[in-house]
Write an enzyme that holds these catalytic residues in place. Structure first.
Site, PDB file in Angstrom:
ATOM      1  N   LYS A 167      -4.678 -16.362 -30.822  1.00  0.00           N
ATOM      2  CA  LYS A 167      -3.691 -16.332 -29.745  1.00  0.00           C
ATOM      3  C   LYS A 167      -2.998 -15.229 -29.339  1.00  0.00           C
ATOM      4  O   LYS A 167      -2.569 -14.609 -28.105  1.00  0.00           O
ATOM      5  CB  LYS A 167      -2.500 -17.607 -30.012  1.00  0.00           C
ATOM      6  CG  LYS A 167      -3.179 -18.940 -30.137  1.00  0.00           C
ATOM      7  CD  LYS A 167      -2.060 -19.787 -30.464  1.00  0.00           C
ATOM      8  CE  LYS A 167      -1.554 -19.674 -31.853  1.00  0.00           C
ATOM      9  NZ  LYS A 167      -2.143 -20.127 -32.952  1.00  0.00           N
ATOM     10  N   THR A 168      -2.234 -14.488 -30.674  1.00  0.00           N
ATOM     11  CA  THR A 168      -1.559 -13.338 -30.317  1.00  0.00           C
ATOM     12  C   THR A 168      -2.384 -12.652 -29.633  1.00  0.00           C
ATOM     13  O   THR A 168      -1.866 -11.573 -28.563  1.00  0.00           O
ATOM     14  CB  THR A 168      -0.950 -12.565 -31.777  1.00  0.00           C
ATOM     15  OG1 THR A 168      -0.227 -13.698 -32.250  1.00  0.00           O
ATOM     16  CG2 THR A 168      -0.346 -11.436 -31.472  1.00  0.00           C
ATOM     17  N   GLU A 190       2.527 -17.077 -25.748  1.00  0.00           N
ATOM     18  CA  GLU A 190       1.623 -17.436 -26.777  1.00  0.00           C
ATOM     19  C   GLU A 190       2.365 -18.871 -27.539  1.00  0.00           C
ATOM     20  O   GLU A 190       3.596 -18.914 -27.650  1.00  0.00           O
ATOM     21  CB  GLU A 190       1.552 -16.492 -27.940  1.00  0.00           C
ATOM     22  CG  GLU A 190       1.141 -17.027 -29.416  1.00  0.00           C
ATOM     23  CD  GLU A 190       1.103 -16.285 -30.569  1.00  0.00           C
ATOM     24  OE1 GLU A 190       0.738 -16.263 -31.657  1.00  0.00           O
ATOM     25  OE2 GLU A 190       1.371 -14.805 -30.221  1.00  0.00           O
TER      26      GLU A 190
END
Length: 444
Positions: free
Chosen positions: A106-107, A149
């Protein structure tokens, strides 16, 4: 509350940049809290009921106990207490938005999307769970799409939605135990992913990850990205090298152009492809987005190049569950160097749930030095120890694994044995990153 956290600090920055008067508190001063203060955000050290005075809204994580004195004082004073996910939902609903969900990536994917949109002149806002070097921050304020995110470790995420949901994968992290924000079962967590997708305008899902189609049936519109022939956005003709991978992007069989990701590993090709797909969906010029992405070096603690020691490349990576660890090892192998890993297991519960998989994921490294478990506020679990990992690896025939809890010994060993043909990766979600800095700052 907890303004020094990577997520809460990003909220503080976004709201401060939009003209709100923002303050916060946390247990101790860190580089991040000091940076917030330099940016004009008041940070109070420690927690206390007195913090509820002279404020209109208190934002807190679901991890904060509901009977915390600070929350109780705020409610008694008539202060509105808002969960952080409620605030994120408001930001996602305010305009065009992209929410990145999934167990892994995600990051990095959120960072890549924001960088690609920025490079193409779309001026995004961003909320990221890591520091993006291009922005010098974990947040960016712009007039374009809001890219966020969305962390499944907070169960309230399932009640949100956005314009475009980017769904990277679904596994079993943040499940079990007595953590306030963890899910009881993986099925419950995956149902949360499905609810988020169904509440979104469309989903862009990874076609290479099994099971995402079934979790995305509620979305009004589905698009896929990956290497699979079924993908709408495909990465083909991959050309990996020690520094990254060059590839071609197709959209429904039509060539959009050549792209490059300056981070090794097939998983980063997929992350970059997702970013280019989003850029295409929002009308960005492909070449401008691809050029920005090619120059992207990764967010903090995600395959972060820290420096060198005796010619060895020092990398720090946040990988802490088996899939992430395996992907980081594969990325290290792509460099063509001898792969040396310093691994710090994270949380007793996670180690209990997955130590055999962690051991298996590390088998591809040439040398593995295993530190003690980073507790992350958990109580020890009887019989759960870092040596479960090292001993399994040894039983499987790995000749370069050692349990080495004394950090001074780790430093001495690496300083005296590192050479130009090595890549040394400090790996884990705890404080193992400090070793990477020490190796480059005080190495012989």
């Amino acid at each position: 509350m907890g303004i020094g956290g990577i997520g809460m600090s990003a909220f503080a920055r976004l709201l401060h940049s939009r003209g709100h008067r923002v303050s916060g508190c946390d247990e101790a001063a860190t580089d991040l809290t000091r940076t917030l203060e330099r940016e004009g955000i008041t940070v109070i050290l420690g927690h206390g009921a007195g913090h509820a005075a002279d404020i209109d809204v208190l934002v807190a994580s679901e991890a904060v106990p509901k009977d915390h004195p600070e929350l109780a004082a705020a409610r008694e004073a008539g202060v509105r207490v808002r969960p952080r996910m409620e605030l994120l939902g408001e930001l996602l609903r305010a305009g065009p938005s992209v929410g990145v969900i999934g167990t892994h990536g995600k990051t990095t994917t959120t960072s890549m999307i924001a960088v690609a949109l920025d490079g193409a002149g779309l001026d995004p806002s961003a909320f990221v769970g890591g520091i993006v070097p291009e922005f010098g921050s974990n947040a960016r304020v712009g007039s374009g799409p809001f890219v966020a995110e969305v962390d499944e470790s907070d169960r309230a995420f399932a009640e949100l939605g956005c314009e475009t949901a980017v769904f990277t994968n679904a596994e079993d992290d943040h499940v079990g135990g007595n953590q306030a924000t963890y899910w009881e079962t993986v099925e419950e967590q995956h149902a949360g992913f499905a609810r988020f997708v169904a509440a979104s305008g469309r989903v862009l899902l990874c076609a290479d990850w099994p099971g995402l189609d079934a979790l995305s049936t509620g979305a009004p519109s589905q698009l896929r990205y990956g290497q699979s022939e079924s993908a709408d956005y495909r990465a083909v003709d991959l050309q990996p090298d020690p520094e990254g991978t060059t590839f071609t992007v197709l959209y429904r069989g039509e060539r959009l152009g050549e792209a490059r990701v300056g981070l090794p590993g097939t998983h980063n090709v997929l992350n970059a492809l997702a970013a280019l797909a989003v850029a295409h969906l929002y009308g960005a010029d492909f070449q401008q987005a691809a050029s920005a992405l090619a120059a992207f070096g990764g967010p903090g603690r995600r395959w972060q190049r820290v420096g060198e020691l005796n010619g060895a490349l020092i990398i720090d990576d946040y990988a802490h569950n088996a899939t992430k660890v395996g992907a980081a090892v594969q990325a290290a192998q792509q460099t063509g160097r001898r792969v040396r890993v310093v691994f710090q297991p994270h949380r007793y519960l996670r180690t209990q749930q997955s130590w055999p998989r962690l051991a298996d994921a590390l088998m591809g490294a040439d040398e593995v030095l295993v530190l003690d478990i980073a507790a992350a506020s958990e109580e020890p679990i009887e019989g759960i120890h870092a040596t479960l990992i090292s001993e399994r690896m040894a039983q499987l025939g790995h000749r370069g694994v050692r349990y080495l809890p004394e950090r001074g010994e780790v430093l001495r060993h690496l300083r005296h044995t590192a050479g130009p043909g090595d890549v040394i990766v400090t790996m884990g979600a705890g404080d193992v990153w400090k070793l990477a800095r020490e190796l480059t700052e005080t190495g012989e």
